[in-house]
Design a protein around this motif. Structure first.
Motif, PDB file in Angstrom:
ATOM      1  N   GLY A 365     105.465  46.198  75.132  1.00 42.06           N
ATOM      2  CA  GLY A 365     106.229  47.443  75.148  1.00 42.06           C
ATOM      3  C   GLY A 365     105.523  48.532  75.924  1.00 42.06           C
ATOM      4  N   ALA A 366     104.825  48.138  76.986  1.00 42.80           N
ATOM      5  CA  ALA A 366     104.008  49.086  77.751  1.00 42.80           C
ATOM      6  C   ALA A 366     104.281  48.906  79.235  1.00 42.80           C
ATOM      7  CB  ALA A 366     102.523  48.851  77.452  1.00 42.80           C
ATOM      8  N   ALA A 367     103.559  49.684  80.055  1.00 46.18           N
ATOM      9  CA  ALA A 367     103.683  49.603  81.510  1.00 46.18           C
ATOM     10  C   ALA A 367     102.376  50.076  82.129  1.00 46.18           C
ATOM     11  CB  ALA A 367     104.838  50.475  82.007  1.00 46.18           C
ATOM     12  N   PRO A 368     102.033  49.594  83.322  1.00 43.25           N
ATOM     13  CA  PRO A 368     100.789  50.039  83.971  1.00 43.25           C
ATOM     14  C   PRO A 368     100.869  51.504  84.362  1.00 43.25           C
ATOM     15  CG  PRO A 368     102.110  48.759  85.497  1.00 43.25           C
ATOM     16  CD  PRO A 368     102.782  48.648  84.165  1.00 43.25           C
ATOM     17  N   ARG A 369      99.739  52.179  84.244  1.00 46.41           N
ATOM     18  CA  ARG A 369      99.670  53.598  84.617  1.00 46.41           C
ATOM     19  C   ARG A 369      98.696  53.848  85.762  1.00 46.41           C
ATOM     20  NH1 ARG A 369      99.465  56.665  78.701  1.00 46.41           N
ATOM     21  NH2 ARG A 369     101.488  55.890  77.933  1.00 46.41           N
ATOM     22  N   ASP A 370      97.928  52.845  86.107  1.00 42.45           N
ATOM     23  CA  ASP A 370      96.909  52.988  87.149  1.00 42.45           C
ATOM     24  C   ASP A 370      96.901  51.721  87.980  1.00 42.45           C
ATOM     25  OD1 ASP A 370      94.191  52.829  88.429  1.00 42.45           O
ATOM     26  OD2 ASP A 370      93.944  54.757  87.415  1.00 42.45           O
ATOM     27  N   ILE A 371      96.751  51.873  89.293  1.00 43.78           N
ATOM     28  CA  ILE A 371      96.767  50.712  90.177  1.00 43.78           C
ATOM     29  C   ILE A 371      95.624  49.755  89.867  1.00 43.78           C
ATOM     30  CG2 ILE A 371      95.328  51.690  92.001  1.00 43.78           C
ATOM     31  CD1 ILE A 371      98.545  49.552  92.426  1.00 43.78           C
ATOM     32  N   LYS A 372      94.557  50.240  89.236  1.00 41.79           N
ATOM     33  CA  LYS A 372      93.445  49.358  88.889  1.00 41.79           C
ATOM     34  C   LYS A 372      93.883  48.273  87.906  1.00 41.79           C
ATOM     35  CE  LYS A 372      89.948  52.948  89.621  1.00 41.79           C
ATOM     36  NZ  LYS A 372      88.948  53.832  88.979  1.00 41.79           N
ATOM     37  N   GLN A 373      94.928  48.547  87.140  1.00 44.56           N
ATOM     38  CA  GLN A 373      95.427  47.553  86.203  1.00 44.56           C
ATOM     39  C   GLN A 373      96.111  46.382  86.914  1.00 44.56           C
ATOM     40  OE1 GLN A 373      97.492  50.843  83.926  1.00 44.56           O
ATOM     41  NE2 GLN A 373      96.875  49.550  82.199  1.00 44.56           N
ATOM     42  N   LEU A 374      96.368  46.539  88.218  1.00 46.27           N
ATOM     43  CA  LEU A 374      96.988  45.478  89.007  1.00 46.27           C
ATOM     44  C   LEU A 374      95.986  44.780  89.914  1.00 46.27           C
ATOM     45  CD1 LEU A 374     100.233  47.360  90.122  1.00 46.27           C
ATOM     46  CD2 LEU A 374     100.004  45.736  88.256  1.00 46.27           C
ATOM     47  N   ALA A 375      94.716  45.141  89.814  1.00 43.45           N
ATOM     48  CA  ALA A 375      93.718  44.651  90.766  1.00 43.45           C
ATOM     49  C   ALA A 375      93.636  43.131  90.794  1.00 43.45           C
ATOM     50  CB  ALA A 375      92.358  45.254  90.446  1.00 43.45           C
ATOM     51  N   LEU A 376      93.771  42.490  89.637  1.00 41.70           N
ATOM     52  CA  LEU A 376      93.615  41.038  89.598  1.00 41.70           C
ATOM     53  C   LEU A 376      94.790  40.294  90.216  1.00 41.70           C
ATOM     54  CD1 LEU A 376      91.800  39.874  86.337  1.00 41.70           C
ATOM     55  CD2 LEU A 376      91.120  39.544  88.704  1.00 41.70           C
ATOM     56  N   LEU A 377      95.875  40.993  90.536  1.00 41.11           N
ATOM     57  CA  LEU A 377      96.959  40.334  91.250  1.00 41.11           C
ATOM     58  C   LEU A 377      96.456  39.739  92.564  1.00 41.11           C
ATOM     59  CD1 LEU A 377     100.232  42.462  90.965  1.00 41.11           C
ATOM     60  CD2 LEU A 377      99.912  40.069  90.334  1.00 41.11           C
ATOM     61  N   THR A 378      95.608  40.490  93.250  1.00 39.29           N
ATOM     62  CA  THR A 378      95.055  39.996  94.508  1.00 39.29           C
ATOM     63  C   THR A 378      94.183  38.776  94.267  1.00 39.29           C
ATOM     64  OG1 THR A 378      95.144  42.203  95.491  1.00 39.29           O
ATOM     65  CG2 THR A 378      93.654  40.611  96.503  1.00 39.29           C
ATOM     66  N   ALA A 379      93.333  38.837  93.240  1.00 40.86           N
ATOM     67  CA  ALA A 379      92.474  37.693  92.924  1.00 40.86           C
ATOM     68  C   ALA A 379      93.300  36.474  92.524  1.00 40.86           C
ATOM     69  CB  ALA A 379      91.503  38.061  91.807  1.00 40.86           C
ATOM     70  N   MET A 380      94.455  36.710  91.898  1.00 36.74           N
ATOM     71  CA  MET A 380      95.325  35.605  91.503  1.00 36.74           C
ATOM     72  C   MET A 380      96.119  35.038  92.672  1.00 36.74           C
ATOM     73  SD  MET A 380      96.965  36.933  87.917  1.00 36.74           S
ATOM     74  CE  MET A 380      95.961  37.524  86.548  1.00 36.74           C
ATOM     75  N   GLY A 381      96.024  35.680  93.826  1.00 36.86           N
ATOM     76  CA  GLY A 381      96.691  35.156  95.018  1.00 36.86           C
ATOM     77  C   GLY A 381      98.007  35.795  95.349  1.00 36.86           C
ATOM     78  N   GLN A 382      98.352  36.928  94.703  1.00 36.45           N
ATOM     79  CA  GLN A 382      99.631  37.568  94.977  1.00 36.45           C
ATOM     80  C   GLN A 382      99.428  39.066  95.227  1.00 36.45           C
ATOM     81  OE1 GLN A 382     102.773  36.934  92.071  1.00 36.45           O
ATOM     82  NE2 GLN A 382     104.347  37.036  93.658  1.00 36.45           N
ATOM     83  N   LYS A 383      98.678  39.376  96.270  1.00 39.65           N
ATOM     84  CA  LYS A 383      98.455  40.772  96.633  1.00 39.65           C
ATOM     85  C   LYS A 383      99.785  41.444  96.921  1.00 39.65           C
ATOM     86  CE  LYS A 383      96.097  43.686 100.046  1.00 39.65           C
ATOM     87  NZ  LYS A 383      95.276  43.683 101.282  1.00 39.65           N
ATOM     88  N   PRO A 384     100.064  42.585  96.289  1.00 41.13           N
ATOM     89  CA  PRO A 384     101.368  43.232  96.470  1.00 41.13           C
ATOM     90  C   PRO A 384     101.688  43.519  97.928  1.00 41.13           C
ATOM     91  CG  PRO A 384     100.185  44.232  94.638  1.00 41.13           C
ATOM     92  CD  PRO A 384      99.222  43.300  95.313  1.00 41.13           C
ATOM     93  N   PHE A 385     102.965  43.293  98.276  1.00 47.00           N
ATOM     94  CA  PHE A 385     103.477  43.558  99.629  1.00 47.00           C
ATOM     95  C   PHE A 385     102.746  42.738 100.688  1.00 47.00           C
ATOM     96  CE2 PHE A 385     104.825  48.194  98.442  1.00 47.00           C
ATOM     97  CZ  PHE A 385     105.827  47.689  97.633  1.00 47.00           C
ATOM     98  N   SER A 386     102.249  41.559 100.341  1.00 48.15           N
ATOM     99  CA  SER A 386     101.449  40.771 101.285  1.00 48.15           C
ATOM    100  C   SER A 386     101.774  39.285 101.189  1.00 48.15           C
ATOM    101  CB  SER A 386      99.955  40.993 101.022  1.00 48.15           C
ATOM    102  OG  SER A 386      99.598  42.339 101.147  1.00 48.15           O
ATOM    103  N   ALA A 387     103.059  38.950 101.210  1.00 45.95           N
ATOM    104  CA  ALA A 387     103.437  37.536 101.174  1.00 45.95           C
ATOM    105  C   ALA A 387     102.774  36.797 102.329  1.00 45.95           C
ATOM    106  CB  ALA A 387     104.953  37.399 101.261  1.00 45.95           C
ATOM    107  N   PRO A 388     102.400  35.537 102.128  1.00 47.27           N
ATOM    108  CA  PRO A 388     101.602  34.826 103.133  1.00 47.27           C
ATOM    109  C   PRO A 388     102.343  34.494 104.415  1.00 47.27           C
ATOM    110  CG  PRO A 388     102.217  33.361 101.338  1.00 47.27           C
ATOM    111  CD  PRO A 388     102.607  34.737 100.921  1.00 47.27           C
TER     112      PRO A 388
END
Length: 468
Positions: A365-388
């Motif tokens: 029931g929450a949502a991210p408030r800081d881009i740092k909370q999305l940092a691991l998206l890149t490590a997981m292989g899905q950097k935002p706005f950067s499809a391969p």
């Protein structure tokens, strides 16, 4: 095929068609799961004409960065004493643009985590991936958020023809696939350049034409040839936009007659008269109506929502609706929601990292408030706005269910879960998140966990939560 019981339908509505259930969402869907989804299908936005390719505030930031970069380049050549100061100004304005892009990502993700219209949001995200664009340089990255908001979202429940034309002519797509640099070899511009001393001859770029045919419309097996790609690329020459650094009309569509390749074109057996930009528009319109397009895009929709290898009956159902309505996407969405094959209780889709994170926030029931909370998206292989690639992010489970990928999900979950769960009962959150999809073994593991944080982490890493 019989539909599952109402409780399981409600859970599927929120977790497969949507982005994961927020507390109370499965209960809200229970009385009429298909109606719960159908209510989110709206054509009102598709009536809104595209007025601005990019918001004025974003254009001002692009202009400021472009001007600073130009000044810094000139100073580095002629006024070395000013170069360092201008370099600092350029870097500051670059950071401003990069902050705007970061905010686009954060706003998009927070909206996905919060929205009560999660099926509509997933539908929009599907089309964003179908018509994917990626980051190149600072300026191109700054066009991606507005591209989604202004060129795609208003049209995703309208006519596919309108969505196709809007996507292919937006600056983000034209920059991404190098269409802004494509010039007809026999165009007036090319002839003038050939006569200029030491003039470098511009060339024909086939990227946009190829991807429209291969990925956006008829598909790689749609019956086109390399000659069709070249002819279509010639027809597309001249399709451009006002420079993003221009003082007026920046980013607005513009046809450049001098760059257009003259003559008739033949694409997939159809001849198109020389009619300037209308030549390319006529080809796009015909591609939108082809049965190969209905087949290919229906298959991609079924693959995204239901299974990596989607049921043939579902694909045929969507394809038939597409052809009967000439690509009315609201009707295709209704056909998807009404298809019994789409409600098969077996979860056959493995969440991408982005879907996993969004559904985790929704479960809390929450949502991210800081881009740092999305940092691991890149490590997981899905950097935002950067499809391969122009094909977008992969859909197949094999791309995401890797040992390394699962370890990184676990690392993120162990940090996220204790803060997200707080002093709430994880067993109740599990029921809210999965409803009738919650297995007995997962429910037992959550009850036996040594802490609330561990219990919530067990929910997020459970097989039924990882799939939809």
């Amino acid at each position: 095929m019989a539909l599952p019981d109402r409780d399981l339908q409600a859970a599927i509505a929120a977790t497969r068609f949507g982005l994961g259930a927020r507390p109370g969402e499965i209960a809200a869907a229970r009385s009429d799961p298909q109606g719960f989804l159908a209510e989110q299908i709206s054509t009102s936005a598709s009536d809104r004409p595209q007025t601005f390719a990019l918001p004025e505030r974003r254009l001002e930031a692009i202009r400021a960065f472009g001007a600073a970069r130009k000044d810094a380049l000139e100073a580095s050549r002629a006024r070395a004493n000013e170069a360092e100061e201008l370099r600092l100004i350029t870097n500051e304005r670059r950071r401003k643009l990069q902050d705007d892009v970061t905010n686009d990502v954060l706003v998009r993700t927070a909206n996905a985590a919060n929205t009560p219209q999660a099926f509509a949001e997933r539908w929009a995200l599907f089309w964003s991936n179908h018509f994917t664009v990626g980051q190149g340089n600072t300026i191109s990255a700054a066009t991606i958020g507005p591209y989604e908001d202004l060129a795609l979202r208003p049209y995703v429940f309208g006519a596919f023809r309108d969505l196709l034309l809007s996507a292919e002519t937006h600056p983000a797509m034209l920059i991404y696939l190098n269409q802004d640099r494509s010039v007809g070899p026999n165009s007036l511009f090319a002839q003038r350049r050939a006569k200029a001393p030491n003039g470098r001859l511009p060339g024909l770029n086939e990227n946009l034409a190829r991807e429209i045919l291969e990925l956006h419309t008829v598909g790689v097996n749609g019956g086109y040839s390399q000659a069709d790609v070249t002819e279509f690329a010639r027809a597309l020459t001249g399709i451009s936009f006002e420079r993003l650094t221009a003082s007026e009309s920046a980013g607005q569509p513009r046809f450049r007659p001098a760059a257009h390749e003259p003559g008739e074109r033949e694409v997939m057996g159809v001849r198109y008269a020389q009619s300037g930009e209308n030549q390319a528009v006529a080809i796009l319109s015909d591609l939108a109506s082809k049965p190969q397009t209905a087949r290919f895009v229906s298959w991609r929709i079924a693959r995204h929502f239901v299974a990596d290898d989607p049921p043939e009956a579902l694909v045929r159902r969507l394809e038939r609706t597409w052809m009967d309505t000439d690509g009315a996407l609201d009707q295709v969405a209704r056909a998807l929601v009404g298809a019994p094959e789409a409600w098969d209780p077996t979860p056959r889709k493995f969440k991408t990292p982005y879907e996993f994170m969004v559904s985790s926030w929704r479960a809390a029931g929450a949502a991210p408030r800081d881009i740092k909370q999305l940092a691991l998206l890149t490590a997981m292989g899905q950097k935002p706005f950067s499809a391969p690639s122009p094909e977008g992010w992969p859909e197949e489970e094999a791309a995401w269910a890797t040992p390394d990928g699962m370890i990184k999900r676990l690392v993120w979950t162990e940090a996220f879960a204790p803060r997200a769960v707080g002093d709430r009962d994880p067993s109740l959150l599990a029921l809210e998140a999965l409803g009738a999809r919650l297995s007995g073994s997962t429910a037992t593991a959550i009850r036996r966990a040594e802490s609330r944080g561990e219990a919530f982490a067990l929910l997020l890493m459970s097989p039924e939560f990882q799939r939809r």
